[in-house]
Motif scaffolding. Structure first.
Motif, PDB file in Angstrom:
ATOM      1  N   SER A  35      28.388 -15.286  59.127  1.00 51.65           N
ATOM      2  CA  SER A  35      29.586 -14.581  58.673  1.00 51.65           C
ATOM      3  C   SER A  35      30.647 -15.544  58.147  1.00 51.65           C
ATOM      4  O   SER A  35      30.735 -16.700  58.589  1.00 51.65           O
ATOM      5  N   THR A  36      31.464 -15.066  57.215  1.00 55.89           N
ATOM      6  CA  THR A  36      32.552 -15.870  56.658  1.00 55.89           C
ATOM      7  C   THR A  36      33.523 -16.305  57.747  1.00 55.89           C
ATOM      8  O   THR A  36      33.966 -17.459  57.776  1.00 55.89           O
ATOM      9  N   ALA A  37      33.853 -15.382  58.636  1.00 53.57           N
ATOM     10  CA  ALA A  37      34.796 -15.694  59.716  1.00 53.57           C
ATOM     11  C   ALA A  37      34.280 -16.821  60.591  1.00 53.57           C
ATOM     12  O   ALA A  37      35.025 -17.742  60.967  1.00 53.57           O
ATOM     13  N   SER A  38      32.994 -16.771  60.937  1.00 52.01           N
ATOM     14  CA  SER A  38      32.403 -17.809  61.784  1.00 52.01           C
ATOM     15  C   SER A  38      32.381 -19.160  61.075  1.00 52.01           C
ATOM     16  O   SER A  38      32.706 -20.193  61.671  1.00 52.01           O
ATOM     17  N   LEU A  39      32.015 -19.154  59.794  1.00 54.46           N
ATOM     18  CA  LEU A  39      31.984 -20.403  59.030  1.00 54.46           C
ATOM     19  C   LEU A  39      33.377 -21.009  58.902  1.00 54.46           C
ATOM     20  O   LEU A  39      33.549 -22.229  59.046  1.00 54.46           O
ATOM     21  N   TYR A  40      34.364 -20.167  58.613  1.00 56.41           N
ATOM     22  CA  TYR A  40      35.737 -20.673  58.464  1.00 56.41           C
ATOM     23  C   TYR A  40      36.225 -21.272  59.791  1.00 56.41           C
ATOM     24  O   TYR A  40      36.831 -22.356  59.802  1.00 56.41           O
ATOM     25  N   GLU A  41      35.953 -20.601  60.887  1.00 58.73           N
ATOM     26  CA  GLU A  41      36.358 -21.116  62.200  1.00 58.73           C
ATOM     27  C   GLU A  41      35.680 -22.450  62.498  1.00 58.73           C
ATOM     28  O   GLU A  41      36.322 -23.388  62.985  1.00 58.73           O
ATOM     29  N   ASN A  42      34.401 -22.555  62.189  1.00 56.58           N
ATOM     30  CA  ASN A  42      33.683 -23.816  62.398  1.00 56.58           C
ATOM     31  C   ASN A  42      34.214 -24.928  61.502  1.00 56.58           C
ATOM     32  O   ASN A  42      34.286 -26.092  61.908  1.00 56.58           O
ATOM     33  N   LEU A  43      34.607 -24.559  60.272  1.00 53.60           N
ATOM     34  CA  LEU A  43      35.128 -25.556  59.333  1.00 53.60           C
ATOM     35  C   LEU A  43      36.488 -26.074  59.791  1.00 53.60           C
ATOM     36  O   LEU A  43      36.762 -27.282  59.692  1.00 53.60           O
ATOM     37  N   VAL A  44      37.327 -25.190  60.275  1.00 50.20           N
ATOM     38  CA  VAL A  44      38.625 -25.605  60.810  1.00 50.20           C
ATOM     39  C   VAL A  44      38.423 -26.571  61.974  1.00 50.20           C
ATOM     40  O   VAL A  44      39.103 -27.603  62.078  1.00 50.20           O
ATOM     41  N   HIS A  45      37.479 -26.247  62.845  1.00 53.01           N
ATOM     42  CA  HIS A  45      37.186 -27.121  63.983  1.00 53.01           C
ATOM     43  C   HIS A  45      36.623 -28.462  63.508  1.00 53.01           C
ATOM     44  O   HIS A  45      36.995 -29.529  64.035  1.00 53.01           O
ATOM     45  N   HIS A  46      35.744 -28.408  62.500  1.00 53.38           N
ATOM     46  CA  HIS A  46      35.085 -29.625  61.998  1.00 53.38           C
ATOM     47  C   HIS A  46      36.082 -30.578  61.340  1.00 53.38           C
ATOM     48  O   HIS A  46      35.975 -31.797  61.468  1.00 53.38           O
TER      49      HIS A  46
END
Length: 303
Positions: free
Chosen positions: A117-128
């Motif tokens: 999901s877009t939401a999951s990817l965005y959250e992971n990218l912010v963390h990364h």
């Protein structure tokens, strides 16, 4: 005058767990071509290269059909329709898929987003990356990706524009390899050598640069490498000069005056952006306007 229409994915079905791969069906592609055929004349790429000034200054309306990314489905699904209707076209490929045997990062992103999901990817990218987009960057994202919803635009702008290539690749590749077999994707997603040589013989193939980077945000050395590597690869493959280039992303930030100047320096005669608009006598031959197919008659955004 000249109108250029651009396409990417051409397939019967775009169903995925999460919507991320968009395009037109062969049926809709054929319908749009017939509509465009009533508006003017389609032009051969070779004729356009040799007579660009006359074409752009002409009162007659000319159309050129283009495809980015060198996808196999373009060869298998779009080319037969073009041939049936006697319409020429230009197909632009990235050489990284063939020289380095790598799936382009942009397609890795499409594929990853189809299963995560877009939401999951965005959250992971912010963390990364340990950062978020500010308000100005969010507005720029919406302008850059005007066909996407706000969340998707923010994710794509974060990945494709703000992050350096190494960081993008590290983040996406780790997810991509968990879900996909790169060798299988390479074989199924991109044109093979025989298909590219077939298009070269017909004068239908051009460069989409090597790695699919937004060139305008990079330094001169990288821009030259990206433009020259694919040009040389295709010229060695087909034994003829490659005169045309389509700049990845193609926006004003990605396809700058400097990018056009360097493309001309390397021997390209025509370059295509993704800035929508007609091409008339005053247009820079190395920075021609190009419509997304959805913006023209028969497209889903046409008004």
């Amino acid at each position: 005058m000249l109108t250029v229409s651009n396409y990417h994915y051409i397939r019967e079905n775009f169903a995925t767990p999460y919507p991320s791969i968009f395009g037109v069906t062969p049926c809709d592609f054929r319908k749009q071509l017939l509509m465009l055929k009533n508006e003017g004349d389609f032009i051969e790429p070779k004729y356009l290269v040799e007579n660009l000034k006359d074409v752009m200054e002409s009162a007659d309306h000319h159309f050129l059909i283009t495809f980015d990314d060198g996808l196999k489905e373009q060869f298998e699904n779009a080319l037969p329709i073009l041939d049936e209707l006697h319409i020429p076209a230009l197909f632009f490929i990235n050489s990284i898929n063939h020289i380095e045997k790598k799936v382009s990062l942009v397609h890795q992103i499409h594929l990853v987003r189809s299963v995560v999901s877009t939401a999951s990817l965005y959250e992971n990218l912010v963390h990364h990356t340990n950062r978020k987009l500010n308000q100005e960057e969010i507005q720029q994202a919406h302008q850059f990706y005007r066909f996407d919803d706000h969340q998707s635009a923010a994710l794509k702008y974060f990945l494709n524009v703000l992050l350096d290539f190494t960081t993008q690749e590290k983040f996406i590749n780790g997810i991509f390899t968990k879900h996909f077999n790169e060798k299988e994707i390479l074989e199924n997603l991109y044109m093979n050598t025989d298909e590219m040589q077939h298009l070269i013989k017909r004068g239908f193939l051009g460069s989409h640069t090597h790695t699919h980077l937004p060139l305008g945000i990079y330094e001169e050395q990288t821009i030259l490498y990206e433009l020259e590597t694919t040009k040389k690869y295709l010229e060695n493959l087909g034994g003829v000069a490659i005169d045309c280039v389509a700049y990845p992303y193609g926006t004003k930030e990605a396809a700058t005056e400097e990018v056009g100047r360097l493309a001309k320096q390397l021997g390209y005669k025509i370059g295509f952006t993704t800035n929508p608009g007609l091409n008339e006598g005053s247009n820079n031959p190395l920075l021609l306007n190009r419509f997304d197919c959805n913006d023209l008659i028969g497209g889903k955004n046409y008004k």
